[in-house]
Design a protein around this motif. Structure first.
Motif, PDB file in Angstrom:
ATOM      1  N   ARG A  92       0.826  -1.215   0.000  1.00 25.82           N
ATOM      2  CA  ARG A  92       0.000   0.000   0.000  1.00 25.82           C
ATOM      3  C   ARG A  92       0.862   1.268   0.000  1.00 25.82           C
ATOM      4  O   ARG A  92       1.866   1.348   0.696  1.00 25.82           O
ATOM      5  CB  ARG A  92      -0.941  -0.005   1.202  1.00 25.82           C
ATOM      6  N   GLY A  93       0.401   2.234  -0.793  1.00 23.92           N
ATOM      7  CA  GLY A  93       1.114   3.507  -0.887  1.00 23.92           C
ATOM      8  C   GLY A  93       2.253   3.489  -1.891  1.00 23.92           C
ATOM      9  O   GLY A  93       3.056   4.421  -1.929  1.00 23.92           O
ATOM     10  N   ILE A  94       2.307   2.460  -2.728  1.00 24.30           N
ATOM     11  CA  ILE A  94       3.366   2.358  -3.735  1.00 24.30           C
ATOM     12  C   ILE A  94       2.741   2.501  -5.117  1.00 24.30           C
ATOM     13  O   ILE A  94       1.836   1.754  -5.497  1.00 24.30           O
ATOM     14  CB  ILE A  94       4.111   1.012  -3.645  1.00 24.30           C
ATOM     15  N   GLY A  95       3.252   3.461  -5.879  1.00 24.38           N
ATOM     16  CA  GLY A  95       2.842   3.639  -7.267  1.00 24.38           C
ATOM     17  C   GLY A  95       4.070   3.661  -8.153  1.00 24.38           C
ATOM     18  O   GLY A  95       5.040   4.359  -7.847  1.00 24.38           O
ATOM     19  N   VAL A  96       4.031   2.895  -9.233  1.00 19.60           N
ATOM     20  CA  VAL A  96       5.160   2.815 -10.162  1.00 19.60           C
ATOM     21  C   VAL A  96       4.647   2.964 -11.591  1.00 19.60           C
ATOM     22  O   VAL A  96       3.688   2.284 -11.985  1.00 19.60           O
ATOM     23  CB  VAL A  96       5.915   1.472 -10.036  1.00 19.60           C
ATOM     24  N   ARG A  97       5.266   3.849 -12.339  1.00 18.52           N
ATOM     25  CA  ARG A  97       5.017   3.930 -13.784  1.00 18.52           C
ATOM     26  C   ARG A  97       6.369   4.147 -14.467  1.00 18.52           C
ATOM     27  O   ARG A  97       7.204   4.907 -13.977  1.00 18.52           O
ATOM     28  CB  ARG A  97       4.053   5.068 -14.139  1.00 18.52           C
ATOM     29  N   ILE A  98       6.563   3.479 -15.582  1.00 10.82           N
ATOM     30  CA  ILE A  98       7.754   3.661 -16.409  1.00 10.82           C
ATOM     31  C   ILE A  98       7.266   3.971 -17.808  1.00 10.82           C
ATOM     32  O   ILE A  98       6.518   3.194 -18.403  1.00 10.82           O
ATOM     33  CB  ILE A  98       8.639   2.396 -16.412  1.00 10.82           C
ATOM     34  N   GLU A  99       7.681   5.114 -18.335  1.00 14.49           N
ATOM     35  CA  GLU A  99       7.158   5.574 -19.632  1.00 14.49           C
ATOM     36  C   GLU A  99       8.303   5.991 -20.545  1.00 14.49           C
ATOM     37  O   GLU A  99       9.159   6.779 -20.163  1.00 14.49           O
ATOM     38  CB  GLU A  99       6.211   6.762 -19.422  1.00 14.49           C
ATOM     39  N   ASP A 100       8.260   5.450 -21.756  1.00  8.72           N
ATOM     40  CA  ASP A 100       9.254   5.793 -22.767  1.00  8.72           C
ATOM     41  C   ASP A 100       8.583   6.229 -24.054  1.00  8.72           C
ATOM     42  O   ASP A 100       7.418   5.891 -24.317  1.00  8.72           O
ATOM     43  CB  ASP A 100      10.168   4.595 -23.023  1.00  8.72           C
ATOM     44  N   ASP A 101       9.326   6.974 -24.864  1.00  5.66           N
ATOM     45  CA  ASP A 101       8.827   7.507 -26.129  1.00  5.66           C
ATOM     46  C   ASP A 101       9.405   6.674 -27.267  1.00  5.66           C
ATOM     47  O   ASP A 101      10.632   6.577 -27.421  1.00  5.66           O
ATOM     48  CB  ASP A 101       9.213   8.975 -26.274  1.00  5.66           C
ATOM     49  N   ILE A 102       8.516   6.082 -28.057  1.00  3.88           N
ATOM     50  CA  ILE A 102       8.895   5.039 -29.010  1.00  3.88           C
ATOM     51  C   ILE A 102       8.653   5.499 -30.451  1.00  3.88           C
ATOM     52  O   ILE A 102       7.583   6.025 -30.775  1.00  3.88           O
ATOM     53  CB  ILE A 102       8.071   3.756 -28.750  1.00  3.88           C
ATOM     54  N   LEU A 103       9.640   5.300 -31.292  1.00  5.52           N
ATOM     55  CA  LEU A 103       9.540   5.580 -32.725  1.00  5.52           C
ATOM     56  C   LEU A 103       9.475   4.259 -33.481  1.00  5.52           C
ATOM     57  O   LEU A 103      10.346   3.397 -33.315  1.00  5.52           O
ATOM     58  CB  LEU A 103      10.758   6.387 -33.193  1.00  5.52           C
ATOM     59  N   VAL A 104       8.452   4.098 -34.302  1.00  5.71           N
ATOM     60  CA  VAL A 104       8.361   2.915 -35.149  1.00  5.71           C
ATOM     61  C   VAL A 104       9.280   3.109 -36.354  1.00  5.71           C
ATOM     62  O   VAL A 104       9.210   4.130 -37.052  1.00  5.71           O
ATOM     63  CB  VAL A 104       6.911   2.665 -35.625  1.00  5.71           C
ATOM     64  N   THR A 105      10.153   2.131 -36.581  1.00  7.36           N
ATOM     65  CA  THR A 105      11.089   2.178 -37.699  1.00  7.36           C
ATOM     66  C   THR A 105      10.672   1.180 -38.774  1.00  7.36           C
ATOM     67  O   THR A 105       9.684   0.458 -38.615  1.00  7.36           O
ATOM     68  CB  THR A 105      12.511   1.853 -37.216  1.00  7.36           C
ATOM     69  N   LYS A 106      11.443   1.103 -39.841  1.00  7.73           N
ATOM     70  CA  LYS A 106      11.110   0.202 -40.950  1.00  7.73           C
ATOM     71  C   LYS A 106      11.097  -1.252 -40.508  1.00  7.73           C
ATOM     72  O   LYS A 106      10.272  -2.052 -40.960  1.00  7.73           O
ATOM     73  CB  LYS A 106      12.114   0.398 -42.085  1.00  7.73           C
ATOM     74  N   ASP A 107      12.010  -1.595 -39.598  1.00  5.42           N
ATOM     75  CA  ASP A 107      12.162  -2.996 -39.201  1.00  5.42           C
ATOM     76  C   ASP A 107      11.693  -3.299 -37.782  1.00  5.42           C
ATOM     77  O   ASP A 107      11.657  -4.459 -37.380  1.00  5.42           O
ATOM     78  CB  ASP A 107      13.635  -3.415 -39.321  1.00  5.42           C
ATOM     79  N   GLY A 108      11.391  -2.277 -36.994  1.00  6.02           N
ATOM     80  CA  GLY A 108      11.018  -2.530 -35.607  1.00  6.02           C
ATOM     81  C   GLY A 108      10.700  -1.237 -34.885  1.00  6.02           C
ATOM     82  O   GLY A 108       9.761  -0.533 -35.243  1.00  6.02           O
TER      83      GLY A 108
END
Length: 517
Positions: A477-493
């Motif tokens: 209780r009282g624990i919040g976790v978020r991990i956020e990254d910014d992603i670019l879609v490329t030709k292969d992945g």
């Protein structure tokens, strides 16, 4: 007979709109006006060059033109907005206007882009439209506006572009809005069934433009319900055209992410002072804001600086709490570049630099979910699949901890969703000129859309165990976790634009130990 009072005496009926300027005590003598309007160097456009964004914006207008042949398209920047009495918020144009003109921080409130239909292929870039940018240029230094208008006068707010200089920057023909805009909006506009020209407006951006268009429609017997539908389709199209970023936009996104990474380093350095302050979250918020203003235009959105149980509040922006050792600190923040493109990164870290066993367990589950989602990103999969992949990992972990009242399969089924108690938001959203970019795009192109190279979006799973949540053990209780990254879609992945900001338990602890020195 009652006589009219002298100006400035009790009972003087000064208009309300004029009273806002009573504080200024502006000189008004003929001698002052004559002297103030003389002996100024001539304005110059020297050094003004075509913006790097201009060619890309021209290509975007060609794509927009193709969607609406034969129709006039009206895209306002928007007016200044009052913050308090006679002070305004810093001006930011509407994202649709910025995308179609290539203008970022142009400080040109009230500007309007109009795409006028012409014969197919005879328009700009071989399109079916000719675009003109209408705005209010700088007043001459021999005018009273130069020194008397606190909203637009150069003496108050600095130089404003001329018609020629903004034309050079954007590559667009320009015209003085006070002299030509109303005719540009209303000429020949009307009911198409009777030979009038159909018009589409980006609504609810500039009330003045809305009023001119609405009056014209009313006077020419346009079906207003049908007109609303046309306007909505323009708004939709402007969103959908931003789903795939061009090379210049991706460059701007990289710059915003790099500045945001520097802001996170500032945040970690601010923690010792934050711990000592009664509103330590504000210390953290302020550290990031300084970086946003130093390297960019502003924040891309209100910073979330959430310590302890506040980290379980998804959009905690009050940031008025204490920062205590032993707690986790969740910071969700992004720098908006001068081009108006923004990053959106979240990191969660232990205030004292070291995760407890329980914190580490929860953090690792979120990290594993984020990594699993990132691993499948490639052209051809649906946007929704990214979300479903991350959520299954979280459901499996919650089940292994004994928190789910049902099986994993039942939880992830549409009829179940029990795991969403601790992860109620989406895993991803498109990112660009708006932090939640492309928000008016159709569902089939957004959640059900297929990933293509050039798309930029977030991956941001989280787990939020509120202090008052009796469905979990006390240690959670009282624990919040978020991990956020910014992603670019490329030709292969895919490429994580924010990969340089530490993510793993070991990286975060080492980062904090090194940065805080």
């Amino acid at each position: 007979m009652t006589q009219n009072p002298e100006p400035g005496t009790p009972g003087d009926e000064q208009p309300l709109e004029d009273r806002v300027n009573n504080r200024s005590m502006k000189p008004d003598s003929t001698a002052f006006k004559a002297f103030m309007g003389s002996q100024w160097a001539a304005s110059t456009d020297a050094g003004v060059t075509r913006a790097a964004s201009a060619d890309y914006a021209a290509e975007r207008r060609v794509k927009l033109s193709a969607r609406f042949p034969g129709e006039r398209l009206v895209i306002p920047a928007g007016p200044l907005k009052v913050r308090s009495n006679d002070t305004d918020y810093r001006f930011r144009p509407h994202s649709g206007f910025a995308h179609m003109t290539g203008l970022g921080v142009d400080h040109e409130p009230d500007a309007v882009l109009v795409l006028e239909p012409v014969e197919a292929g005879a328009g700009d870039g071989g399109s079916g439209h000719v675009a003109t940018l209408y705005f209010r240029p700088m007043a001459g230094r021999d005018t009273t506006e130069f020194y008397s208008n606190a909203r637009s006068g150069e003496f108050w707010i600095g130089p404003r572009p001329t018609l020629d200089s903004l034309a050079m920057v954007t590559g667009l023909p320009t015209a003085h809005m006070d002299l030509a805009l109303e005719d540009a909006l209303t000429e020949n506009a009307g009911n198409a069934a009777f030979g009038g020209l159909s018009l589409r407006l980006l609504r609810d951006v500039d009330p003045t433009v809305d009023a001119v268009v609405d009056t014209s429609r009313y006077n020419t017997s346009v079906d207003l319900e049908h007109a609303d539908k046309l306007d909505s389709e323009l708004t939709e199209a402007l969103s959908e055209l931003r789903l795939i970023k061009d090379a210049w936009e991706i460059e701007q996104m990289r710059a915003a992410v790099d500045a945001t990474a520097n802001g996170f380093a500032d945040v970690v350095r601010s923690l010792p002072r934050a711990i000592e302050h009664k509103r330590g979250e504000r210390v953290v918020e302020g550290a990031f804001f300084s970086r946003a203003r130093e390297e960019g235009n502003d924040l891309g959105y209100d910073t979330i600086a959430a310590s302890g149980n506040h980290a379980t509040i998804l959009h905690w922006i009050h940031n008025n709490g204490q920062v205590n050792t032993g707690d986790l600190m969740l910071v969700d923040a992004g720098v908006e570049a001068d081009s108006l493109y923004t990053a959106d990164i979240t990191r969660t870290f232990p205030v004292d630099g070291t995760f407890t066993d329980v914190q580490k367990r929860i953090y690792q589950a979120v990290l594993d979910a984020a990594d699993a989602a990132f691993a499948i990103v490639k052209p051809g999969i649906t946007f929704r699949t990214v979300h479903e992949t991350a959520l299954r990992v979280l459901a499996e972990r919650l089940h292994s901890w004994g928190l789910l009242p049902v099986s994993v399969e039942e939880a992830v089924s549409p009829e179940g969703q029990h795991h969403r108690r601790w992860m109620p938001h989406g895993t991803s959203h498109h990112l660009g000129l708006d932090v939640h970019d492309c928000a008016q795009a159709r569902q089939e192109l957004y959640q059900e859309g297929v990933l293509e190279p050039g798309m930029v979006f977030t991956i941001e799973p989280g787990l939020y165990f509120k202090a008052e949540d009796l469905a979990v053990p006390a240690e959670y209780r009282g624990i919040g976790v978020r991990i956020e990254d910014d992603i670019l879609v490329t030709k292969d992945g895919a490429e994580s634009l924010s990969a340089a900001v530490p993510r793993t338990v070991e990286e975060v602890e080492a980062w904090m130990a090194g940065t805080a020195k």
